[in-house]
Design an enzyme around this catalytic site. Structure first.
Site, PDB file in Angstrom:
ATOM      1  N   LYS A 150     -13.201  17.281  -7.329  1.00  0.00           N
ATOM      2  CA  LYS A 150     -11.893  16.984  -6.739  1.00  0.00           C
ATOM      3  C   LYS A 150     -11.842  15.469  -6.550  1.00  0.00           C
ATOM      4  O   LYS A 150     -12.551  14.907  -5.720  1.00  0.00           O
ATOM      5  CB  LYS A 150     -11.739  17.705  -5.404  1.00  0.00           C
ATOM      6  CG  LYS A 150     -10.366  17.517  -4.785  1.00  0.00           C
ATOM      7  CD  LYS A 150     -10.240  18.424  -3.573  1.00  0.00           C
ATOM      8  CE  LYS A 150      -8.860  18.395  -2.947  1.00  0.00           C
ATOM      9  NZ  LYS A 150      -8.239  17.108  -2.818  1.00  0.00           N
ATOM     10  N   CYS A 175      -9.188 -19.417  19.149  1.00  0.00           N
ATOM     11  CA  CYS A 175     -10.167 -19.288  18.073  1.00  0.00           C
ATOM     12  C   CYS A 175     -11.573 -19.420  18.657  1.00  0.00           C
ATOM     13  O   CYS A 175     -11.846 -20.371  19.389  1.00  0.00           O
ATOM     14  CB  CYS A 175      -9.906 -20.385  17.034  1.00  0.00           C
ATOM     15  SG  CYS A 175     -11.217 -20.501  15.799  1.00  0.00           S
ATOM     16  N   CYS A 196     -10.186 -26.359  11.416  1.00  0.00           N
ATOM     17  CA  CYS A 196     -11.184 -25.517  12.093  1.00  0.00           C
ATOM     18  C   CYS A 196     -12.445 -25.473  11.220  1.00  0.00           C
ATOM     19  O   CYS A 196     -12.370 -25.160  10.031  1.00  0.00           O
ATOM     20  CB  CYS A 196     -10.615 -24.114  12.289  1.00  0.00           C
ATOM     21  SG  CYS A 196     -11.817 -22.943  12.916  1.00  0.00           S
ATOM     22  N   LYS A 217     -13.943  21.441   0.237  1.00  0.00           N
ATOM     23  CA  LYS A 217     -14.080  20.022   0.545  1.00  0.00           C
ATOM     24  C   LYS A 217     -15.411  19.714   1.219  1.00  0.00           C
ATOM     25  O   LYS A 217     -15.881  20.480   2.057  1.00  0.00           O
ATOM     26  CB  LYS A 217     -12.916  19.562   1.425  1.00  0.00           C
ATOM     27  CG  LYS A 217     -11.640  19.658   0.617  1.00  0.00           C
ATOM     28  CD  LYS A 217     -10.435  18.938   1.007  1.00  0.00           C
ATOM     29  CE  LYS A 217     -10.191  17.899   1.894  1.00  0.00           C
ATOM     30  NZ  LYS A 217      -8.852  17.472   2.115  1.00  0.00           N
ATOM     31  N   ASP A 232     -10.551  11.946  -5.467  1.00  0.00           N
ATOM     32  CA  ASP A 232      -9.782  11.528  -4.303  1.00  0.00           C
ATOM     33  C   ASP A 232      -8.802  10.426  -4.686  1.00  0.00           C
ATOM     34  O   ASP A 232      -9.060   9.240  -4.533  1.00  0.00           O
ATOM     35  CB  ASP A 232     -10.730  11.044  -3.207  1.00  0.00           C
ATOM     36  CG  ASP A 232     -10.045  11.020  -1.857  1.00  0.00           C
ATOM     37  OD1 ASP A 232      -8.919  11.527  -1.754  1.00  0.00           O
ATOM     38  OD2 ASP A 232     -10.632  10.479  -0.911  1.00  0.00           O
ATOM     39  N   GLU A 280     -14.503  22.037 -10.936  1.00  0.00           N
ATOM     40  CA  GLU A 280     -14.225  20.644 -11.311  1.00  0.00           C
ATOM     41  C   GLU A 280     -14.417  19.744 -10.098  1.00  0.00           C
ATOM     42  O   GLU A 280     -14.208  20.197  -8.977  1.00  0.00           O
ATOM     43  CB  GLU A 280     -12.742  20.490 -11.733  1.00  0.00           C
ATOM     44  CG  GLU A 280     -12.322  21.354 -12.867  1.00  0.00           C
ATOM     45  CD  GLU A 280     -10.795  21.345 -13.067  1.00  0.00           C
ATOM     46  OE1 GLU A 280     -10.077  20.614 -12.347  1.00  0.00           O
ATOM     47  OE2 GLU A 280     -10.344  22.088 -13.950  1.00  0.00           O
ATOM     48  N   CYS A 320     -12.997 -23.036  17.227  1.00  0.00           N
ATOM     49  CA  CYS A 320     -12.472 -24.369  17.564  1.00  0.00           C
ATOM     50  C   CYS A 320     -11.586 -24.356  18.804  1.00  0.00           C
ATOM     51  O   CYS A 320     -11.031 -25.387  19.178  1.00  0.00           O
ATOM     52  CB  CYS A 320     -11.714 -24.952  16.377  1.00  0.00           C
ATOM     53  SG  CYS A 320     -10.164 -24.100  16.066  1.00  0.00           S
ATOM     54  N   TYR A 355      -6.491  16.849 -15.647  1.00  0.00           N
ATOM     55  CA  TYR A 355      -7.233  18.095 -15.496  1.00  0.00           C
ATOM     56  C   TYR A 355      -6.364  19.346 -15.507  1.00  0.00           C
ATOM     57  O   TYR A 355      -6.871  20.449 -15.485  1.00  0.00           O
ATOM     58  CB  TYR A 355      -8.041  18.091 -14.192  1.00  0.00           C
ATOM     59  CG  TYR A 355      -7.204  17.677 -12.976  1.00  0.00           C
ATOM     60  CD1 TYR A 355      -6.166  18.471 -12.524  1.00  0.00           C
ATOM     61  CD2 TYR A 355      -7.469  16.495 -12.308  1.00  0.00           C
ATOM     62  CE1 TYR A 355      -5.387  18.095 -11.446  1.00  0.00           C
ATOM     63  CE2 TYR A 355      -6.694  16.112 -11.214  1.00  0.00           C
ATOM     64  CZ  TYR A 355      -5.657  16.904 -10.797  1.00  0.00           C
ATOM     65  OH  TYR A 355      -4.888  16.530  -9.729  1.00  0.00           O
ATOM     66  N   CYS A 368      -6.084 -18.434  13.502  1.00  0.00           N
ATOM     67  CA  CYS A 368      -6.335 -19.760  14.051  1.00  0.00           C
ATOM     68  C   CYS A 368      -5.514 -20.721  13.188  1.00  0.00           C
ATOM     69  O   CYS A 368      -5.731 -20.801  11.990  1.00  0.00           O
ATOM     70  CB  CYS A 368      -7.821 -20.084  13.952  1.00  0.00           C
ATOM     71  SG  CYS A 368      -8.135 -21.842  14.157  1.00  0.00           S
TER      72      CYS A 368
HETATM   73  S1  IVH Z   1      -5.511  21.276  -9.382  1.00  0.00           S
HETATM   74  C1  IVH Z   1      -1.965  23.923  -8.947  1.00  0.00           C
HETATM   75  N1  IVH Z   1      -7.728  19.905  -9.843  1.00  0.00           N
HETATM   76  O1  IVH Z   1      -6.086  17.619  -4.959  1.00  0.00           O
HETATM   77  C2  IVH Z   1      -3.234  23.193  -8.856  1.00  0.00           C
HETATM   78  N2  IVH Z   1      -6.254  19.120  -8.156  1.00  0.00           N
HETATM   79  O2  IVH Z   1      -5.592  18.887  -2.418  1.00  0.00           O
HETATM   80  C3  IVH Z   1      -3.044  21.826  -8.368  1.00  0.00           C
HETATM   81  N3  IVH Z   1      -6.963  17.039  -7.084  1.00  0.00           N
HETATM   82  O3  IVH Z   1      -2.634  17.952  -5.405  1.00  0.00           O
HETATM   83  C4  IVH Z   1      -4.135  20.886  -8.388  1.00  0.00           C
HETATM   84  N4  IVH Z   1      -8.795  16.740  -8.255  1.00  0.00           N
HETATM   85  O4  IVH Z   1      -3.825  15.812  -6.284  1.00  0.00           O
HETATM   86  C5  IVH Z   1      -6.599  19.998  -9.120  1.00  0.00           C
HETATM   87  N5  IVH Z   1      -9.691  18.753 -10.376  1.00  0.00           N
HETATM   88  C6  IVH Z   1      -8.571  18.850  -9.673  1.00  0.00           C
HETATM   89  C7  IVH Z   1      -8.229  17.898  -8.688  1.00  0.00           C
HETATM   90  C8  IVH Z   1      -7.060  18.089  -7.942  1.00  0.00           C
HETATM   91  C9  IVH Z   1      -8.017  16.247  -7.314  1.00  0.00           C
HETATM   92  C10 IVH Z   1      -5.917  16.790  -6.079  1.00  0.00           C
HETATM   93  C11 IVH Z   1      -4.502  17.009  -6.543  1.00  0.00           C
HETATM   94  C12 IVH Z   1      -3.985  18.094  -5.649  1.00  0.00           C
HETATM   95  C13 IVH Z   1      -4.821  17.898  -4.428  1.00  0.00           C
HETATM   96  C14 IVH Z   1      -4.830  19.111  -3.554  1.00  0.00           C
END
Ligand code: IVH
Length: 685
Positions: free
Chosen positions: A116, A413, A436, A319, A118, A114, A416, A229, A431
């Protein structure tokens, strides 16, 4: 390393990690990149593994961080919210798979990959299919109840859809991520830039900061999003399905927003291919994606694999390292914003970074430059925060030329020469000269721009000319411009001069909200300007508003959409004599903006009735309810009195509800309101 040295180093690393945890989770203001933070934590974990006598359950390596903040009720998760182990290395991802194979005694393993997202983790509880609570991760065991703020997310349904393939569980905790789209982040920062306010560093911090605001109107104005998710608790357990991929399908069928794309694959080679594919496409997503999460697909195997105190053994985050580059800081220029804020900008030798050429980056403010000890002539590291805005991370001290001197932030500034000031509670230097030329230019440009008075022929260059000539020192001067004066600007300008004067003249009858927006009140964008125009009906009424005209009781908004922060900004704006003078001058010059007229009622059910709305309604916003009342000939008021016919109260209703009860005013909920709307006319006595 000797045990004594290791103990010392471990203590230092723990203190550093704890400090960055506090900055990231609680203040949403990280000072180092994710990569550097992960490296610190890794160094600590490695030392603790080598010297287990110093490992403790209190170490940050054994905990999940803590996002709990002042002002929220805490709530205990039915099932703890864990964190994820993460890695930047393909080899470690492969090792994760090999370990699972050994533990589960299987060669073939099914995974889901999946994106991740942010953002920040939240847990939603649906009971009998109705959203009852949203809680942040907190310390993993209990988090902050942010239900009110989560309900501002338009894409999140209050009720789950049921279907033959998607029965509704009695109780379910669904985990997901709250985030802000890159577009919304850019919109807010563009507004901040215009106001001269410091920019937000990245969408994750802004989303985290927004979710923890106590002002619901402010949260709604900043449009958060969510994807779901993960499964927390479920009753009956069978209702959540048997696989992670099946759970994704259920989440979708229940009508909840979920991640853009997932990959159900077998074996680690296919996992790696999916991770690469995600890396190739993530720049096209509407949100920042900082990695891939790899999860075992069958829930039974997840259970068999188990978890450590902090993270599951069946999942791993891979990551993507943010791209960074090193380049020369050739100079620091100072920009002056519309409200006089001085923003230092790094002028860099152009360098390629994540697909674009970077030659400038914000340095935020004087304190940031001092804290990072950034000097002209230094080689600096730049990174795209959240893949968007370039930031200067720090300095490569090894390359510092000996003659490099600390940067002396200007005391005056640059435009001015007025000595700069620092207002109480602000990091920015300003300022203070309202006259200005840069501030005047920006104010007038904003007033004339498309989103405000939309004055044809009055673009940036023309405003510059008018200010440079000394003819325009404020927006009111636009209405004092003389034809003869403008004709001196050049030959054959007659036609354009006449057009410009006609457009300026026509703007006197612009819609009121455009003028309000054009005044450049901090925090007041187009949407708030429309709310204010509708409520007050004239510039004078807004300029003369008192605190209690905007906020009543326990910080409740009188006008939907105008919360405490905006109210304070409006009052502060008109408290300045030069700003209230503008309103007077505009009127004297024949300015007569058009106030919005309420659309004619189409029904008569609520004629003569006054409603007060409070709290969060389950299926409609207060604006929508207000529109329905007005369409039936009723009135919506901001405060409760004996004359109030009904108080329509939703969840988290505040002092207005208390007052209604004290005065014996009839209180109805949304269901009752809908019934009143449905009965035959005339229904309301
Ligand atoms: S699963 C027990 N799935 O990343 C499993 N986390 O660095 C817990 N996050 O705390 C998380 N996308 O806030 C999961 N597809 C995804 C995610 C995800 C973002 C975040 C989440 C987690 C953090 C960990």
């Amino acid at each position: 390393m000797t045990p004594e040295a290791a103990q010392q180093k471990i203590a230092e690393l723990r203190a550093q990690v704890a400090r960055h945890d506090e900055l990231y989770h609680r203040q949403a203001q990280p000072e180092i990149s994710d990569f550097d933070y992960d490296a610190l934590k890794r160094e600590l974990a490695d030392l603790e593994a080598e010297f287990p006598q110093f490992a403790t359950a209190e170490s940050p390596t054994a905990q999940v961080g803590d996002d709990r903040a002042e002002g929220f009720e805490t709530y205990r998760h039915r099932q703890p919210m864990q964190s994820l182990d993460n890695t930047y290395s393909e080899a470690e991802l492969r090792e994760f798979h090999a370990r699972l194979g050994r533990v589960l005694e299987r060669d073939a393993l099914d995974y889901v990959v999946e994106p991740k997202v942010d953002g920040l983790a939240v847990s939603l509880t649906y009971e009998q299919g109705k959203l009852v609570r949203a809680v942040t991760r907190g310390n993993g065991v209990e988090g902050d109840d942010v239900t009110v703020n989560i309900r501002t997310i338009k894409s999140l349904p209050d009720k789950l859809k049921s279907g033959p393939d998607a029965p509704i569980p009695d109780v379910i905790e669904i985990r997901g991520e709250v985030f802000m789209t890159l577009a919304e982040f850019a919109r807010i920062n563009a507004e901040r830039e215009e106001e001269g306010a410091p920019l937000y560093a990245n969408p994750r911090n802004l989303a985290a900061g927004t979710l923890k605001l106590l002002d619901r109107a402010e949260v709604a104005a900043r449009r958060l999003e969510i994807v779901l998710y993960g499964l927390g608790y479920c009753e009956p357990a069978s209702a959540a399905g048997e696989t992670q991929s099946g759970f994704h399908a259920l989440v979708r069928r229940w009508g909840l927003p979920t991640v853009e794309k997932t990959w159900a694959v077998q074996g680690i080679d296919a996992v790696w291919a999916a991770v690469q594919e995600l890396d190739g496409m993530r720049n096209d997503f509407s949100y920042a994606t900082d990695g891939a999460v790899v999860k075992l697909d069958p829930i039974k195997l997840q259970r068999d694999a188990g978890s450590t105190s902090k993270a599951p053994r069946w999942a791993m985050a891979y990551k993507f390292a943010a791209e960074r580059a090193e380049t020369l800081l050739q100079g620091i220029t100072i920009q002056v914003g519309r409200t006089g804020v001085l923003t230092p900008v790094a002028e860099l030798t152009p360098v390629q970074l994540a697909g674009t050429t970077v030659s400038r980056a914000t340095l935020h403010n004087r304190d940031e430059i001092a804290r990072k000890d950034i000097r002209i002539g230094d080689h600096v590291y730049v990174e795209k925060a959240g893949e968007i805005i370039p930031v200067v991370l720090g300095v490569n001290l090894a390359k510092r030329p000996p003659e490099c001197a600390p940067f002396a932030f200007p005391a005056a500034c640059p435009v001015c020469a007025t000595p700069v000031v620092q207002l109480e509670g602000e990091v920015a230097l300003r300022c203070p000269n309202h006259e200005c030329p840069v501030q005047v230019r920006r104010r007038v440009q904003h007033f004339a721009c498309k989103g405000c008075l939309d004055i044809d022929g009055l673009g940036v260059a023309m405003v510059d000319t008018l200010v440079d000539q000394g003819w325009v020192r404020g927006v009111a001067d636009l209405y004092r411009l003389q034809r003869d004066q403008l004709l001196t600007l050049g030959k054959s300008v007659e036609k354009s001069t006449d057009n410009l004067l006609a457009a300026i003249e026509a703007s006197k009858r612009a819609e009121l909200w455009r003028v309000i927006h054009g005044l450049g009140i901090t925090h007041v964008g187009a949407a708030a300007a429309k709310d204010l125009a509708k409520h007050f009906g004239s510039l004078e009424a807004i300029a003369g508003a008192k605190y209690e005209d905007l906020i009543v009781g326990k910080k409740e908004s009188v006008i939907n959409g105008i919360g405490e922060t905006m109210a304070q900004a409006i009052l502060a704006h008109f408290a300045k004599p030069e700003n209230s003078a503008v309103v007077r001058e505009l009127r004297e010059l024949g300015f007569d903006p058009v106030a919005p007229t309420a659309s004619a009622p189409t029904g008569t059910r609520f004629v003569g009735k006054t409603f007060v709305l409070t709290g969060t309604l389950p299926t409609m916003t207060r604006d929508e309810a207000g529109a329905k009342i007005e369409a039936e000939g009723g009135k919506v008021s901001g405060s409760v009195s004996k004359k109030t016919s009904y108080v329509l109260a939703g969840e988290e209703a505040g002092s207005k509800l208390d007052k209604a009860q004290a005065l014996g005013v009839t209180v109805i909920d949304e269901a009752e309101f809908l019934r009143l709307l449905a009965v035959d006319e005339p229904a309301v006595e």
